[in-house]
Design a protein around this motif. Structure first.
Motif: not given
Length: 130
Positions: A44, A47, A55
């Motif tokens: 995360s 990202k 993703q």
């Protein structure tokens, strides 16, 4: 491959080098390597830190880097499981030239942009004259 003999672009060695450079030189791999240079990070975090990456693309990039031995993946059993990514020693050795290439781009971005603009203008002039 020796530096003294001509390069055979179709040799197995050159083909392998080309495949590796193609994979490692894509923008997502470079960005992941740069983000992991300082510390391990969770998926995360990566990202959030890499603008515009999907993703799926981040997953594929991490898998490829792990397959090449550049990134390690550590799963910590918890609910939900914690997964951390970090550069391996091989990945850290790649981070230095990647950083150098990035710095070269920053130093020369003005000249690169000017060259692109000149080229594009010539192409427009050539196309409109045809």
């Amino acid at each position: 491959m020796s530096d003294t003999k001509p390069v055979d672009a179709h040799s197995p060695e050159c083909m392998k080098v080309s495949q590796v450079l193609s994979r490692l030189g894509d923008k997502w791999s470079v960005l992941v390597i740069m983000m992991l240079r300082e510390r391990s990070q969770r998926f995360s975090e990566l990202k959030r830190g890499i603008e515009d990456i999907s993703q799926r693309m981040l997953t594929l990039t991490l898998r490829n880097l792990e397959r090449d031995g550049l990134v390690s993946r550590t799963v910590t059993p918890s609910i939900p499981p914690r997964v951390d990514y970090e550069l391996t020693p091989l990945g850290l050795s790649l981070a230095e030239p990647v950083q150098a290439l990035g710095m070269w781009v920053f130093r020369n971005i003005g000249e690169l942009s000017a060259a692109q603009a000149r080229y594009d203008a010539r192409e427009r002039d050539h196309t409109s004259a045809a």
